[in-house]
Design a protein around this motif. Sequence first.
Motif, PDB file in Angstrom:
ATOM      1  N   PHE A  40      19.987  69.684  30.138  1.00 25.51           N
ATOM      2  CA  PHE A  40      20.117  69.150  28.778  1.00 25.51           C
ATOM      3  C   PHE A  40      20.564  70.239  27.807  1.00 25.51           C
ATOM      4  N   ALA A  61      24.013  69.945  25.720  1.00 25.49           N
ATOM      5  CA  ALA A  61      23.975  70.013  24.254  1.00 25.49           C
ATOM      6  C   ALA A  61      24.841  71.159  23.743  1.00 25.49           C
ATOM      7  N   VAL A  92      24.531  63.739  34.251  1.00 29.09           N
ATOM      8  CA  VAL A  92      23.259  63.659  33.523  1.00 29.09           C
ATOM      9  C   VAL A  92      22.496  62.390  33.902  1.00 29.09           C
ATOM     10  N   VAL A 100      18.747  62.162  35.782  1.00 30.16           N
ATOM     11  CA  VAL A 100      17.602  61.453  35.198  1.00 30.16           C
ATOM     12  C   VAL A 100      17.062  60.405  36.175  1.00 30.16           C
TER      13      VAL A 100
END
Length: 290
Positions: free
Chosen positions: A221, A225, A261, A265
């Motif tokens: 993450f 970002a 991503v 998850v």
Amino acid sequence: MSSDDGGVDRDTAGNGASDAASAGSGSSASEADASASDASASDARASATTGNGEAGISPDASGYVPTDLPPSEVGKGLFADDMAPSSAFAHLYRGEVHRMNRWRVRLDRTTKWGVMMSAAVVTYAFSSSTQPHFIVLIGIGTLLTFLGMEAHRYRAYDVWRSRVRLLQENAIAPGLDPSYDVDDENWRRQLARDYRKPEVKITFEEALAHRLRRVYLPLLFLLVATWAAHVSTFGNGGLPESAAIGAVPGVLVLGAIGTVVGGAVVVAFRPREWQAKGELRDRNIAAWDD
């Protein structure tokens, strides 16, 4: 000297000679008995040696002759209920803990690589406005490589940790508090089978889930970002054009990042029956206050 005195002296001398003869005969008898005992012991040891000669067993320096045991009896008593702290069980447990710690160190080493690489990528990406944004994507690929390496190491680490937890649950815990029964009545058989043929007990996907939850998902993450901030701040135009890499359109880049991503998850949080033993999934903050 009178004749009476001479008679007394002769009697005294005769008595002394008789006592000496008796003492001598007693000493000789004792020595003979001792020699006979030594000879009997030597004959017994020789007989035992001869009887076990076919098996290649001979007495040691003290004369002890080990007995032949059937294979099923080898190791009997090593894990008796009255075992001492210096018994074979204690050494076995200490060895398993040592192996587990060695693989724990290997896991920590790969984690350090991922943390240091992520920090370096973030610092380099924002060191200048001319730095390309795909540097962060290279960092994401490197992080995923470390994740795969650590998942493989985690599966090996779980082999040793599962043995330690099996001993703790079924031997140490009932020994500390006999009111609790063993967790698995067949724990000795399972441990013996695992020693004969060690096997990996968790899947690669579960190992990925453990490491993603602990370390790699927050790092992923962070890098995503960082990439989004870099593209938004220093990119030419808006999304998805600013996400393009050479001839690769920005839409494909965004799709690839979203797939990575989203897959991470799903792997980390999908419902499953955990097979790894010893993970700290339960929480009881006030457990020591009971």
